[in-house]
Design an enzyme around this catalytic site. Structure first.
Site, PDB file in Angstrom:
ATOM      1  N   HIS A  56       0.860  -1.182   0.000  1.00 38.84           N
ATOM      2  CA  HIS A  56       0.000   0.000   0.000  1.00 38.84           C
ATOM      3  C   HIS A  56       0.898   1.236   0.000  1.00 38.84           C
ATOM      4  O   HIS A  56       2.028   1.193   0.505  1.00 38.84           O
ATOM      5  CB  HIS A  56      -0.882   0.018   1.241  1.00 38.84           C
ATOM      6  CG  HIS A  56      -1.945  -1.032   1.247  1.00 38.84           C
ATOM      7  ND1 HIS A  56      -3.026  -0.968   2.100  1.00 38.84           N
ATOM      8  CD2 HIS A  56      -2.097  -2.162   0.518  1.00 38.84           C
ATOM      9  CE1 HIS A  56      -3.795  -2.018   1.893  1.00 38.84           C
ATOM     10  NE2 HIS A  56      -3.256  -2.762   0.941  1.00 38.84           N
ATOM     11  N   GLU A  58       0.926   3.828   1.853  1.00 38.71           N
ATOM     12  CA  GLU A  58       1.391   4.198   3.192  1.00 38.71           C
ATOM     13  C   GLU A  58       2.546   3.317   3.650  1.00 38.71           C
ATOM     14  O   GLU A  58       3.531   3.805   4.217  1.00 38.71           O
ATOM     15  CB  GLU A  58       0.268   4.094   4.231  1.00 38.71           C
ATOM     16  CG  GLU A  58      -0.933   4.950   3.959  1.00 38.71           C
ATOM     17  CD  GLU A  58      -2.042   4.177   3.257  1.00 38.71           C
ATOM     18  OE1 GLU A  58      -1.800   3.558   2.200  1.00 38.71           O
ATOM     19  OE2 GLU A  58      -3.181   4.210   3.774  1.00 38.71           O
ATOM     20  N   CYS A  86      -6.183   1.871   5.827  1.00 35.10           N
ATOM     21  CA  CYS A  86      -6.797   0.601   6.204  1.00 35.10           C
ATOM     22  C   CYS A  86      -6.245   0.196   7.576  1.00 35.10           C
ATOM     23  O   CYS A  86      -5.311   0.821   8.093  1.00 35.10           O
ATOM     24  CB  CYS A  86      -6.483  -0.463   5.155  1.00 35.10           C
ATOM     25  SG  CYS A  86      -4.770  -1.055   5.199  1.00 35.10           S
ATOM     26  N   CYS A  89      -2.378  -0.389   7.574  1.00 33.45           N
ATOM     27  CA  CYS A  89      -1.606   0.850   7.481  1.00 33.45           C
ATOM     28  C   CYS A  89      -1.747   1.692   8.736  1.00 33.45           C
ATOM     29  O   CYS A  89      -0.773   2.308   9.192  1.00 33.45           O
ATOM     30  CB  CYS A  89      -2.026   1.632   6.239  1.00 33.45           C
ATOM     31  SG  CYS A  89      -1.572   0.789   4.697  1.00 33.45           S
TER      32      CYS A  89
END
Length: 152
Positions: A56, A58, A86, A89
């Site tokens: 991701h 992040e 999410c 993260c």
């Protein structure tokens, strides 16, 4: 009108999201700024290209910023992301001890901050950053809507 020669952190995150979308990734971008305003990391999603469900924006930005600083803790650093983090993260943000988190669009389906498990509100959460939702929300949301509209 924004100064294109000196984009804001969220403008940079949105540009990273657009680049991720152009690569066929879900268009999410993330930027981490250092305590002095230095750009430490600028990443977009790479889950498809990396065949890595943890890639991701992040997570990639946190890894890059930590490597650049040579430290596992990003104390006094700020994270800007185009979509509410999410749960995975959000937990990484807590472990990294980021000072502030700014995000664009909320994520009622997969978010982990204002939606879902609300990671930072859990008694087991070690660090809760300052939260600033809704920054660049309109553009971030439209990027995501357009991306998924094209795939249906």
């Amino acid at each position: 009108m924004a100064d294109i020669s000196n984009p804001t952190p969220m403008e940079r995150a949105l540009a990273a999201a657009r680049a991720a979308g152009a690569r066929g990734e879900v268009p999410i971008g993330c930027v981490i700024m250092g305590p002095d305003g230095t750009l430490l990391a600028e990443e977009g999603n790479r889950t498809e290209a990396s065949s890595d469900p943890t890639a991701h924006a992040e997570m990639l930005a946190i890894r890059a910023a930590a490597a650049r600083l040579g430290a596992a803790r990003l104390v006094d650093c700020d994270l800007y992301v185009t979509l509410e983090p999410c749960p995975m993260c959000a937990q990484a943000i807590s472990f990294a001890r980021l000072r502030r988190v700014y995000w664009g669009a909320g994520d009622p389906k997969g978010g982990g901050v204002e939606h879902g498990p609300r990671i930072f509100d859990q008694p087991t959460c070690h660090h809760r950053p300052e939260l600033y939702p809704g920054l660049g929300e309109r553009e971030a949301g439209e990027l995501l809507r357009a991306f998924f509209r094209e795939r249906r």
